[in-house]
Design a protein around this motif. Structure first.
Motif, PDB file in Angstrom:
ATOM      1  N   ASP B  26       0.833  -1.217   0.000  1.00 51.69           N
ATOM      2  CA  ASP B  26       0.000   0.000   0.000  1.00 51.69           C
ATOM      3  C   ASP B  26       0.861   1.257   0.000  1.00 51.69           C
ATOM      4  O   ASP B  26       0.567   2.222  -0.714  1.00 51.69           O
ATOM      5  CB  ASP B  26      -0.930   0.008   1.218  1.00 51.69           C
ATOM      6  N   LEU B  27       1.924   1.228   0.793  1.00 47.89           N
ATOM      7  CA  LEU B  27       2.816   2.400   0.836  1.00 47.89           C
ATOM      8  C   LEU B  27       3.406   2.669  -0.550  1.00 47.89           C
ATOM      9  O   LEU B  27       3.447   3.805  -1.014  1.00 47.89           O
ATOM     10  CB  LEU B  27       3.975   2.152   1.814  1.00 47.89           C
ATOM     11  N   ALA B  28       3.853   1.602  -1.199  1.00 47.32           N
ATOM     12  CA  ALA B  28       4.465   1.760  -2.521  1.00 47.32           C
ATOM     13  C   ALA B  28       3.436   2.316  -3.512  1.00 47.32           C
ATOM     14  O   ALA B  28       3.723   3.233  -4.287  1.00 47.32           O
ATOM     15  CB  ALA B  28       5.006   0.418  -3.013  1.00 47.32           C
ATOM     16  N   ARG B  29       2.237   1.757  -3.468  1.00 50.69           N
ATOM     17  CA  ARG B  29       1.212   2.184  -4.435  1.00 50.69           C
ATOM     18  C   ARG B  29       0.779   3.623  -4.147  1.00 50.69           C
ATOM     19  O   ARG B  29       0.594   4.414  -5.074  1.00 50.69           O
ATOM     20  CB  ARG B  29       0.004   1.245  -4.375  1.00 50.69           C
ATOM     21  N   PRO B  34       7.133   2.625  -9.067  1.00 54.05           N
ATOM     22  CA  PRO B  34       6.915   1.764 -10.230  1.00 54.05           C
ATOM     23  C   PRO B  34       7.216   0.293  -9.911  1.00 54.05           C
ATOM     24  O   PRO B  34       8.039   0.004  -9.040  1.00 54.05           O
ATOM     25  CB  PRO B  34       7.913   2.284 -11.274  1.00 54.05           C
ATOM     26  N   GLY B  35       6.534  -0.600 -10.602  1.00 46.14           N
ATOM     27  CA  GLY B  35       6.879  -2.019 -10.527  1.00 46.14           C
ATOM     28  C   GLY B  35       6.221  -2.783  -9.398  1.00 46.14           C
ATOM     29  O   GLY B  35       6.514  -3.953  -9.188  1.00 46.14           O
ATOM     30  N   ILE B  36       5.347  -2.137  -8.635  1.00 47.61           N
ATOM     31  CA  ILE B  36       4.593  -2.861  -7.596  1.00 47.61           C
ATOM     32  C   ILE B  36       3.130  -2.836  -8.034  1.00 47.61           C
ATOM     33  O   ILE B  36       2.483  -1.791  -8.017  1.00 47.61           O
ATOM     34  CB  ILE B  36       4.723  -2.174  -6.218  1.00 47.61           C
ATOM     35  N   ASP B  37       2.613  -4.007  -8.462  1.00 49.65           N
ATOM     36  CA  ASP B  37       1.247  -4.021  -9.001  1.00 49.65           C
ATOM     37  C   ASP B  37       0.193  -4.198  -7.909  1.00 49.65           C
ATOM     38  O   ASP B  37      -0.788  -3.476  -7.856  1.00 49.65           O
ATOM     39  CB  ASP B  37       1.090  -5.143 -10.032  1.00 49.65           C
ATOM     40  N   GLY B  38       0.371  -5.196  -7.062  1.00 47.19           N
ATOM     41  CA  GLY B  38      -0.616  -5.427  -5.991  1.00 47.19           C
ATOM     42  C   GLY B  38      -2.012  -5.722  -6.532  1.00 47.19           C
ATOM     43  O   GLY B  38      -3.000  -5.184  -6.061  1.00 47.19           O
ATOM     44  N   GLY B  42      -3.743  -6.675  -1.755  1.00 52.33           N
ATOM     45  CA  GLY B  42      -3.150  -6.964  -0.444  1.00 52.33           C
ATOM     46  C   GLY B  42      -3.693  -8.203   0.228  1.00 52.33           C
ATOM     47  O   GLY B  42      -3.581  -8.355   1.437  1.00 52.33           O
ATOM     48  N   SER B  43      -4.273  -9.115  -0.544  1.00 50.69           N
ATOM     49  CA  SER B  43      -4.870 -10.332   0.029  1.00 50.69           C
ATOM     50  C   SER B  43      -3.938 -11.530  -0.003  1.00 50.69           C
ATOM     51  O   SER B  43      -4.370 -12.643   0.271  1.00 50.69           O
ATOM     52  CB  SER B  43      -6.145 -10.693  -0.728  1.00 50.69           C
ATOM     53  N   CYS B  44      -2.694 -11.323  -0.402  1.00 51.08           N
ATOM     54  CA  CYS B  44      -1.734 -12.432  -0.500  1.00 51.08           C
ATOM     55  C   CYS B  44      -2.248 -13.495  -1.476  1.00 51.08           C
ATOM     56  O   CYS B  44      -2.204 -14.690  -1.201  1.00 51.08           O
ATOM     57  CB  CYS B  44      -1.497 -13.062   0.872  1.00 51.08           C
ATOM     58  N   LEU B  84       6.541 -10.804  -0.181  1.00 51.25           N
ATOM     59  CA  LEU B  84       5.444 -10.031  -0.756  1.00 51.25           C
ATOM     60  C   LEU B  84       5.278  -8.775   0.100  1.00 51.25           C
ATOM     61  O   LEU B  84       5.093  -8.882   1.328  1.00 51.25           O
ATOM     62  CB  LEU B  84       4.154 -10.848  -0.770  1.00 51.25           C
ATOM     63  N   ALA B  85       5.339  -7.618  -0.551  1.00 51.86           N
ATOM     64  CA  ALA B  85       5.307  -6.358   0.198  1.00 51.86           C
ATOM     65  C   ALA B  85       4.012  -6.211   0.992  1.00 51.86           C
ATOM     66  O   ALA B  85       3.994  -5.608   2.057  1.00 51.86           O
ATOM     67  CB  ALA B  85       5.490  -5.180  -0.763  1.00 51.86           C
ATOM     68  N   CYS B  86       2.932  -6.800   0.490  1.00 56.53           N
ATOM     69  CA  CYS B  86       1.644  -6.629   1.185  1.00 56.53           C
ATOM     70  C   CYS B  86       1.616  -7.368   2.508  1.00 56.53           C
ATOM     71  O   CYS B  86       0.721  -7.147   3.326  1.00 56.53           O
ATOM     72  CB  CYS B  86       0.467  -7.062   0.305  1.00 56.53           C
TER      73      CYS B  86
END
Lengths: 470, 106
Positions: B26-29, B34-38, B42-44, B84-86
């Motif tokens: 979420d922070l990245a988005r 760039p490059g973090i789609d998610g 955020g549900s893994c 996974l960033a989430c």
């Protein structure tokens, strides 16, 4: 005929099959199986499955909840699917229908519930099939989309490299030149059918490339894919079991030949290519796939069906959607930078495969409903993608929708579509090249919709192109 | 100001302000890294917020749970410190955490 007789018949069959699988060419095995199944139907006095006959579906408001059946292959074609699914989302988001042509079915229709089921492969198994009904008796194709971990993981990992982003980078210019060839040959200013000229042609070219299949015979891949995904018993489509049994031996023969040719060329010292067959042959988990015919055919079928109906109908669906929402097309022309997000939005709006099926592995509770071990659940992606709880104005195409990428058309969890990046790339290139050439793509009449409860597809869509002013 | 540092394959880096309690996808988005789609929000459940944690930091994060491990096992270019960033929640202790964003999400 009683169960004991049926068991006896099936045991004999299985033993005979195990023996032939090792020794008899695959296409002959399938022909033999077809004859056997016909005989079995006669011995057991099983009626052949009835063809589904289209009748007008009632308005959903006229039905009590317990009579709603969303498994009809005519739901989408008759344009009533939105109202049916909206009613279920609002009033019965986990809904049981015990009397469908495909047996008893739980329909899961809200985004969050679908996500929860899709993620939980331990409670909800993808085996034995991910389509609503069964495959024709005796043709139990095995594919990793319908396997649980860990078997699923090994087989998927063996092939996913072919559609991984690194490989796609290598293929981008090839895809683009093929799109350009197809678009440059289209008639301008006159009516033509978009489906075969563009959507089918482009996906056929892509499939032949991925499989390293003889390019001039690429339309066979489309034919086989349509034949199988159109199975009456499996998806309510128009291919009968007999038609499928008649078509599959040729597919088996050609795929087996492709496999052996490839192996021979590699053995003779040819550089390994980066196609699916080569990848399957290079992984220890799939190296001897050819010795397991139902798995060999199943996984190749998965790869052709997965790359066929999906992208094809997103290509047609995008054109259709822009005709329904012309302001969005104007928005796109004014800002082509929106193409990537637009591609996700078109995939959400179209959702070319309506669902995936699961089977409960244990008694469980979902959305307040008691689900028994062995019950079938259908995750209706087509409904989840129109869930008002998740998407604002879900029926509208909004190409700059901020959460378009969160659509569930690719599924979630371990079975998430492996070809998603390829699909996005193909669609992105198509729209870049369309915008470069044409001012308008007018849909001239309502498109014809295929009969299926699984594929949300177009069989005919007449369009007229207007060239872009230079 | 506490930050999380996202490094791109091109060599550029972006520092985003650390908001405690947010997950790193979420922070990245929110900061348009760039490059973090998610894709799954955020549900893994999609694996498209794959990041590689700087080796020096890896042991200081709570380990991946079984669910995250399962999604990571499907990644084509998994590294020893892939996450996974989430699934990483920002805390003050993560100030200065450096994450490598892979060239592609798959």
């Amino acid at each position: 005929m009683n169960n004991t007789t049926q068991q006896w018949v099936d045991e004999k069959l299985t033993r005979a099959l195990d023996k032939v699988q090792a020794t008899v060419p695959m296409d002959l095995q399938i022909k033999g199986m077809h004859l056997f199944q016909k005989a079995r139907r006669r011995v057991l006095k099983r009626p052949p499955p009835l063809p589904l006959v289209e009748t007008p579906l009632p308005a959903v408001d006229s039905l009590p909840l317990e009579r709603i059946d969303v498994t009809s292959p005519f739901l989408y074609r008759q344009g009533v699917w939105k109202s049916y699914f909206q009613r279920l989302r609002d009033e019965a988001p986990v809904h049981w229908q015990g009397q469908t042509p495909f047996g008893g079915v739980w329909s899961i229709t809200r985004y969050d519930d679908i996500l929860a089921v899709d993620k939980d492969h331990e409670r909800f198994s993808a085996e034995p099939f991910i389509i609503m009904g069964e495959t024709p008796d005796g043709l139990a194709l095995e594919m990793f989309i319908a396997m649980d971990p860990p078997r699923h993981d090994r087989q998927r990992l063996a092939v996913q490299g072919v559609v991984a982003p690194k490989n796609l980078q290598e293929m981008e210019s090839l895809i683009r030149s093929r799109v350009q060839e197809v678009l440059d040959e289209l008639p301008v200013g006159e009516a033509f059918d978009w489906v075969p000229r563009v959507s089918i042609e482009l996906t056929a070219r892509m499939l032949a490339t991925l499989l390293d299949f003889p390019y001039e015979q690429r339309h066979k891949l489309v034919f086989w894919s349509d034949l199988i995904s159109g199975s009456t018993e499996a998806t309510g489509g128009t291919s009968t079991a007999d038609e499928i049994f008649e078509g599959i031996p040729e597919m088996a023969r050609q795929f087996a030949q492709l496999w052996h040719d490839k192996a021979a060329r590699l053995a003779a010292g040819e550089q390994p290519g980066f196609d699916l067959i080569t990848l399957l042959q290079s992984s220890p988990d799939t190296r001897d796939l050819i010795k397991r015919p139902m798995e060999f055919l199943g996984n190749l079928t998965l790869l052709i069906v997965g790359g066929n109906d999906t992208t094809r109908n997103s290509m047609s669906g995008g054109v259709y959607a822009f005709n329904k929402f012309p302001k969005e097309f104007a928005k796109l022309k004014a800002n082509p930078g929106l193409i990537p997000n637009m591609v996700s939005e078109v995939i959400r709006w179209q959702t070319p495969l309506a669902y995936m099926r699961r089977v409960a592995t244990q008694d469980t509770v979902l959305g307040g409903q008691f689900i028994r071990k062995g019950d079938k659940l259908v995750m209706w992606y087509a409904s989840g993608n129109r869930d008002e709880r998740k998407f604002d104005q879900p029926d509208a195409l909004i190409i700059d929708r901020p959460d378009a990428r969160q659509h569930m058309a690719f599924g979630f969890g371990v079975h998430r579509c492996m070809g998603n990046r390829l699909a996005e790339l193909q669609l992105k290139i198509l729209w870049e090249e369309l915008l470069a050439r044409f001012e308008h793509i007018d849909v001239l009449a309502e498109p014809e919709i295929v009969q299926s409860n699984f594929v949300r597809g177009y069989s005919k869509m007449m369009v007229k192109l207007t060239r872009k002013a230079v | 100001m506490a930050i999380i540092r996202f490094a791109q394959h091109t060599g550029t880096t972006r520092d985003v302000p650390l908001t405690e309690g947010s997950n790193l996808m979420d922070l990245a988005r929110a900061n348009a890294v760039p490059g973090i789609d998610g894709d799954c929000g955020g549900s893994c459940a999609c694996g498209t917020c794959h990041v590689i944690v700087d080796a020096a930091w890896a042991a200081r994060l709570a380990p991946a749970n079984a669910e995250e491990e399962r999604m990571l096992s499907m990644a084509v270019d998994r590294q020893p410190h892939s996450r996974l960033a989430c699934q990483i929640i920002a805390t003050a202790a993560l100030d200065g955490l450096r994450l490598q964003v892979p060239e592609h999400q798959f």
